[in-house]
Design a protein around this motif. Structure first.
Motif, PDB file in Angstrom:
ATOM      1  N   SER A  95       0.818  -1.213   0.000  1.00  0.00           N
ATOM      2  CA  SER A  95       0.000   0.000   0.000  1.00  0.00           C
ATOM      3  C   SER A  95       0.852   1.263   0.000  1.00  0.00           C
ATOM      4  O   SER A  95       0.628   2.186  -0.792  1.00  0.00           O
ATOM      5  CB  SER A  95      -0.923  -0.004   1.228  1.00  0.00           C
ATOM      6  OG  SER A  95      -1.674   1.181   1.309  1.00  0.00           O
ATOM      7  N   VAL A  96       1.853   1.304   0.858  1.00  0.00           N
ATOM      8  CA  VAL A  96       2.656   2.507   1.026  1.00  0.00           C
ATOM      9  C   VAL A  96       3.626   2.715  -0.143  1.00  0.00           C
ATOM     10  O   VAL A  96       3.864   3.843  -0.578  1.00  0.00           O
ATOM     11  CB  VAL A  96       3.424   2.430   2.355  1.00  0.00           C
ATOM     12  CG1 VAL A  96       4.420   3.567   2.480  1.00  0.00           C
ATOM     13  CG2 VAL A  96       2.449   2.443   3.523  1.00  0.00           C
ATOM     14  N   PHE A  97       4.189   1.617  -0.654  1.00  0.00           N
ATOM     15  CA  PHE A  97       5.159   1.693  -1.739  1.00  0.00           C
ATOM     16  C   PHE A  97       4.573   1.144  -3.038  1.00  0.00           C
ATOM     17  O   PHE A  97       5.260   0.482  -3.809  1.00  0.00           O
ATOM     18  CB  PHE A  97       6.433   0.927  -1.375  1.00  0.00           C
ATOM     19  CG  PHE A  97       7.175   1.476  -0.193  1.00  0.00           C
ATOM     20  CD1 PHE A  97       7.290   2.838  -0.009  1.00  0.00           C
ATOM     21  CD2 PHE A  97       7.758   0.629   0.734  1.00  0.00           C
ATOM     22  CE1 PHE A  97       7.975   3.356   1.089  1.00  0.00           C
ATOM     23  CE2 PHE A  97       8.455   1.124   1.828  1.00  0.00           C
ATOM     24  CZ  PHE A  97       8.560   2.504   2.005  1.00  0.00           C
ATOM     25  N   ARG A  98       3.324   1.426  -3.283  1.00  0.00           N
ATOM     26  CA  ARG A  98       2.628   0.841  -4.432  1.00  0.00           C
ATOM     27  C   ARG A  98       3.309   1.181  -5.753  1.00  0.00           C
ATOM     28  O   ARG A  98       3.531   0.319  -6.595  1.00  0.00           O
ATOM     29  CB  ARG A  98       1.176   1.327  -4.459  1.00  0.00           C
ATOM     30  CG  ARG A  98       0.353   0.765  -5.620  1.00  0.00           C
ATOM     31  CD  ARG A  98      -1.062   1.330  -5.591  1.00  0.00           C
ATOM     32  NE  ARG A  98      -1.701   1.056  -4.314  1.00  0.00           N
ATOM     33  CZ  ARG A  98      -2.889   1.563  -3.957  1.00  0.00           C
ATOM     34  NH1 ARG A  98      -3.535   2.382  -4.784  1.00  0.00           N
ATOM     35  NH2 ARG A  98      -3.413   1.275  -2.784  1.00  0.00           N
ATOM     36  N   THR A  99       3.673   2.436  -5.944  1.00  0.00           N
ATOM     37  CA  THR A  99       4.302   2.831  -7.206  1.00  0.00           C
ATOM     38  C   THR A  99       5.697   2.239  -7.328  1.00  0.00           C
ATOM     39  O   THR A  99       6.108   1.789  -8.400  1.00  0.00           O
ATOM     40  CB  THR A  99       4.364   4.361  -7.309  1.00  0.00           C
ATOM     41  OG1 THR A  99       3.040   4.893  -7.157  1.00  0.00           O
ATOM     42  CG2 THR A  99       4.908   4.795  -8.656  1.00  0.00           C
ATOM     43  N   ALA A 100       6.452   2.232  -6.235  1.00  0.00           N
ATOM     44  CA  ALA A 100       7.793   1.648  -6.261  1.00  0.00           C
ATOM     45  C   ALA A 100       7.744   0.165  -6.597  1.00  0.00           C
ATOM     46  O   ALA A 100       8.644  -0.356  -7.272  1.00  0.00           O
ATOM     47  CB  ALA A 100       8.483   1.870  -4.916  1.00  0.00           C
ATOM     48  N   LEU A 101       6.708  -0.529  -6.147  1.00  0.00           N
ATOM     49  CA  LEU A 101       6.562  -1.955  -6.459  1.00  0.00           C
ATOM     50  C   LEU A 101       6.470  -2.202  -7.954  1.00  0.00           C
ATOM     51  O   LEU A 101       6.927  -3.229  -8.452  1.00  0.00           O
ATOM     52  CB  LEU A 101       5.314  -2.520  -5.775  1.00  0.00           C
ATOM     53  CG  LEU A 101       5.464  -3.018  -4.344  1.00  0.00           C
ATOM     54  CD1 LEU A 101       4.107  -3.143  -3.689  1.00  0.00           C
ATOM     55  CD2 LEU A 101       6.166  -4.366  -4.325  1.00  0.00           C
ATOM     56  N   THR A 102       5.873  -1.270  -8.681  1.00  0.00           N
ATOM     57  CA  THR A 102       5.727  -1.442 -10.127  1.00  0.00           C
ATOM     58  C   THR A 102       7.013  -1.135 -10.872  1.00  0.00           C
ATOM     59  O   THR A 102       7.097  -1.375 -12.080  1.00  0.00           O
ATOM     60  CB  THR A 102       4.614  -0.533 -10.680  1.00  0.00           C
ATOM     61  OG1 THR A 102       5.027   0.840 -10.557  1.00  0.00           O
ATOM     62  CG2 THR A 102       3.312  -0.740  -9.917  1.00  0.00           C
ATOM     63  N   GLY A 103       8.014  -0.582 -10.167  1.00  0.00           N
ATOM     64  CA  GLY A 103       9.253  -0.214 -10.826  1.00  0.00           C
ATOM     65  C   GLY A 103       9.193   1.111 -11.550  1.00  0.00           C
ATOM     66  O   GLY A 103      10.067   1.414 -12.363  1.00  0.00           O
ATOM     67  N   ARG A 104       8.174   1.927 -11.247  1.00  0.00           N
ATOM     68  CA  ARG A 104       8.006   3.202 -11.955  1.00  0.00           C
ATOM     69  C   ARG A 104       8.541   4.350 -11.120  1.00  0.00           C
ATOM     70  O   ARG A 104       8.245   4.463  -9.926  1.00  0.00           O
ATOM     71  CB  ARG A 104       6.532   3.445 -12.274  1.00  0.00           C
ATOM     72  CG  ARG A 104       6.271   4.730 -13.049  1.00  0.00           C
ATOM     73  CD  ARG A 104       4.852   4.768 -13.594  1.00  0.00           C
ATOM     74  NE  ARG A 104       3.849   4.823 -12.550  1.00  0.00           N
ATOM     75  CZ  ARG A 104       3.404   5.947 -12.011  1.00  0.00           C
ATOM     76  NH1 ARG A 104       3.882   7.107 -12.404  1.00  0.00           N
ATOM     77  NH2 ARG A 104       2.473   5.906 -11.074  1.00  0.00           N
ATOM     78  N   CYS A 105       9.314   5.207 -11.737  1.00  0.00           N
ATOM     79  CA  CYS A 105       9.784   6.439 -11.097  1.00  0.00           C
ATOM     80  C   CYS A 105       9.985   7.472 -12.197  1.00  0.00           C
ATOM     81  O   CYS A 105      10.996   7.453 -12.907  1.00  0.00           O
ATOM     82  CB  CYS A 105      11.083   6.212 -10.323  1.00  0.00           C
ATOM     83  SG  CYS A 105      11.729   7.718  -9.556  1.00  0.00           S
ATOM     84  N   ASP A 106       9.015   8.355 -12.381  1.00  0.00           N
ATOM     85  CA  ASP A 106       9.081   9.335 -13.457  1.00  0.00           C
ATOM     86  C   ASP A 106      10.251  10.299 -13.266  1.00  0.00           C
ATOM     87  O   ASP A 106      10.818  10.793 -14.248  1.00  0.00           O
ATOM     88  CB  ASP A 106       7.774  10.123 -13.535  1.00  0.00           C
ATOM     89  CG  ASP A 106       6.597   9.242 -13.954  1.00  0.00           C
ATOM     90  OD1 ASP A 106       6.854   8.143 -14.471  1.00  0.00           O
ATOM     91  OD2 ASP A 106       5.437   9.648 -13.740  1.00  0.00           O
ATOM     92  N   ALA A 107      10.627  10.566 -12.012  1.00  0.00           N
ATOM     93  CA  ALA A 107      11.712  11.516 -11.760  1.00  0.00           C
ATOM     94  C   ALA A 107      13.085  10.913 -12.025  1.00  0.00           C
ATOM     95  O   ALA A 107      14.008  11.621 -12.429  1.00  0.00           O
ATOM     96  CB  ALA A 107      11.637  12.016 -10.313  1.00  0.00           C
ATOM     97  N   ARG A 108      13.245   9.605 -11.789  1.00  0.00           N
ATOM     98  CA  ARG A 108      14.527   8.929 -11.991  1.00  0.00           C
ATOM     99  C   ARG A 108      14.303   7.602 -12.711  1.00  0.00           C
ATOM    100  O   ARG A 108      14.583   6.536 -12.176  1.00  0.00           O
ATOM    101  CB  ARG A 108      15.217   8.683 -10.641  1.00  0.00           C
ATOM    102  CG  ARG A 108      15.601   9.913  -9.856  1.00  0.00           C
ATOM    103  CD  ARG A 108      16.760  10.661 -10.501  1.00  0.00           C
ATOM    104  NE  ARG A 108      17.263  11.722  -9.634  1.00  0.00           N
ATOM    105  CZ  ARG A 108      16.751  12.937  -9.553  1.00  0.00           C
ATOM    106  NH1 ARG A 108      15.689  13.243 -10.317  1.00  0.00           N
ATOM    107  NH2 ARG A 108      17.254  13.849  -8.743  1.00  0.00           N
ATOM    108  N   PRO A 109      13.788   7.630 -13.941  1.00  0.00           N
ATOM    109  CA  PRO A 109      13.464   6.372 -14.625  1.00  0.00           C
ATOM    110  C   PRO A 109      14.676   5.479 -14.839  1.00  0.00           C
ATOM    111  O   PRO A 109      14.583   4.260 -14.764  1.00  0.00           O
ATOM    112  CB  PRO A 109      12.853   6.833 -15.950  1.00  0.00           C
ATOM    113  CG  PRO A 109      13.362   8.226 -16.151  1.00  0.00           C
ATOM    114  CD  PRO A 109      13.480   8.807 -14.783  1.00  0.00           C
ATOM    115  N   GLU A 110      15.830   6.107 -15.116  1.00  0.00           N
ATOM    116  CA  GLU A 110      17.026   5.301 -15.359  1.00  0.00           C
ATOM    117  C   GLU A 110      17.471   4.595 -14.086  1.00  0.00           C
ATOM    118  O   GLU A 110      17.983   3.475 -14.126  1.00  0.00           O
ATOM    119  CB  GLU A 110      18.156   6.180 -15.907  1.00  0.00           C
ATOM    120  CG  GLU A 110      18.778   7.172 -14.934  1.00  0.00           C
ATOM    121  CD  GLU A 110      17.877   8.321 -14.527  1.00  0.00           C
ATOM    122  OE1 GLU A 110      18.170   8.985 -13.516  1.00  0.00           O
ATOM    123  OE2 GLU A 110      16.880   8.582 -15.240  1.00  0.00           O
TER     124      GLU A 110
END
Length: 469
Positions: A95-110
């Protein structure tokens, strides 16, 4: 319950971008079983540590209808559920790290796509299954496992050792992959879930276990425990995982057929193939891309994580696959601008589709071999003639390499839905004719570890429109 995540790198503070939680703040979240807090006890020039602390409300847990307990018994009230790092911590992590679980980071995609030097700390972990269970679960995933246990009570040494341990995992991994592994394996260590398991748990297990669970030596134990020993769900998960592990692309067609594995590689072949496709898209400078035959969205999720791609289109003939892709991409939670950037459409690769016309690149990743040979001309006309992108990236199995798979009978295809599989010469002949007819030039590249005689397991063809060269 406490989980710590430590990252060492050139800019360790970037862990805040990856987790989508600013290091200068304490973040609080209300959950059905209590409150979760995310804070950073350490932010330095060489390392950064984030902590997830879960405070469980035992009374609310007892009141919850989802609690897996025997109402009316003392065990319903006196237990370790509120203190051990198990399924509740996994739910908090999801729940807390939902976006991180998907491997997505728009600010640091690389950085999200990179393998990082990580250290994960787990505290009060139950050892239900033997002291060697953490090693059996995490070591096959590349983690170095350290664990320490003490006495159950120092005042009463005769009570023996504690059934709980502190576990430290060290290794190199993408952060999203590491979090997904924890999401699955925390309830496995505990061998208990605090909520009733339903059929949706099978899909959750397969999604979080993508790329590693099918090949894990303890996959049967993991499936049984994660699914709370519910026989029908365990049987479904076992069958789907067995299909994934039978050899490259011998998978259930419902998964989209994009999860084969090459035993000679340290990373699964499907990951190597996606890496190769993304590298080619970067090479040709593509900004608008369509993944034709996108399946459940494995490649789309990586495209969406990279802000360089300003328009992303996914098409597939299977509505359930598109629904899975939409969930995987989190389209329902995205902003209007993001939903405009990422579009999913039901469509066939053999039909004209103006929604994919004129883009920088079209990707046909493990798609062409699913088309009837007599429909290949229609595919070529749709993709190269009508859509006419600046580049086309096509991957397909190398039939010659099949001889190296011991579980694959001679003359068999890697997937039951394949209509054919080409040798390198056959792909070169087809692709060369298509390129000449539609005004493209084509080059070929191997994907995966190549045999000196039989070549690589996957062959990639890159078409570039002559006018755009």
């Amino acid at each position: 319950m406490l989980l710590t995540i430590t990252y060492r790198g050139a800019a360790p503070g970037d862990l805040g971008f990856l987790l989508h939680k600013h290091p200068d703040r304490v973040h609080d979240f209300a959950l059905p079983v209590g409150r979760a807090h995310v804070f950073y006890p350490e932010v330095g020039d060489e390392r950064c540590t984030a902590a997830l602390l879960l405070e469980v409300d035992p009374i609310e847990l007892v009141r919850s209808r989802r609690f897996r307990g025997d109402a009316g018994t003392l065990g319903h009230y006196v237990n370790d559920r509120a203190y051990v790092s198990g399924s509740m911590l996994a739910v908090a992590l999801g729940s807390v790290f939902r976006t991180a679980l998907t491997g997505r980071c728009d600010a640091r995609p690389e950085l999200a796509a990179s393998e990082l030097e990580l250290e994960l700390g787990l505290h009060a972990v139950p050892l239900r299954g033997g002291a060697d269970l953490p090693e059996r679960l995490f070591a096959p995933l590349g983690w170095t496992v350290e664990q320490s246990t003490g006495l159950l009570d120092d005042e009463f040494p005769e009570w023996g050792p504690s059934p709980y341990a502190t576990i430290t995992l060290r290794g190199v991994s993408r952060l999203g992959e590491a979090l997904r592994e924890l999401y699955v394996l925390l309830p496995v260590l505990d061998d208990a879930k605090h909520y009733w398991v339903a059929d949706a748990e099978v899909d959750k297990l397969l999604r979080a276990g993508e790329g590693w669970l099918a090949q894990h030596p303890e996959r049967e134990l993991i499936s049984r425990r994660y699914l709370a020993h519910q026989r029908e769900y365990v049987a479904e998960a076992t069958a789907r995982l067995a299909a994934l592990d039978q050899g490259p692309e011998l998978v259930d067609a419902a998964t989209g057929g994009d999860t084969d594995d090459d035993a000679s590689e340290s990373r699964p072949l499907n990951r190597l193939r996606a890496d190769a496709v993304l590298a080619v898209l970067d090479e040709v400078g593509a900004r608008t891309v369509a993944d034709v035959g996108c399946g459940p969205g494995a490649l789309l999720s990586r495209l969406a994580a990279d802000p360089r791609f300003t328009r992303i289109v996914g098409t597939d003939v299977s509505p359930p696959a598109l629904e899975t892709a939409a969930r995987r991409l989190g389209l329902a939670e995205r902003s209007d601008a993001q939903r405009e950037r990422i579009r999913l459409h039901p469509s066939s690769v053999t039909y004209q589709d103006d929604r994919i016309a004129g883009l920088d690149a079209l990707v046909l990743m493990e798609v062409v071999e699913h088309v009837e040979p007599e429909r290949l001309d229609a595919l070529a006309r749709s993709v190269f003639g009508l859509a006419a992108p600046a580049s086309v990236v096509l991957t397909t199995p190398n039939a010659e390499y099949n001889a190296l798979y011991p579980t694959l009978a001679a003359g068999s295809f890697r997937h039951p839905d394949h209509r054919f599989e080409w040798t390198r010469a056959e792909l070169a002949a087809w692709a060369g004719a298509i390129a000449e007819h539609y005004g493209y030039r084509v080059e070929f590249r191997p994907v995966g570890a190549a045999d000196p005689v039989l070549g690589a397991p996957t062959q990639l063809a890159l078409f570039r429109k002559e006018a755009a060269a």
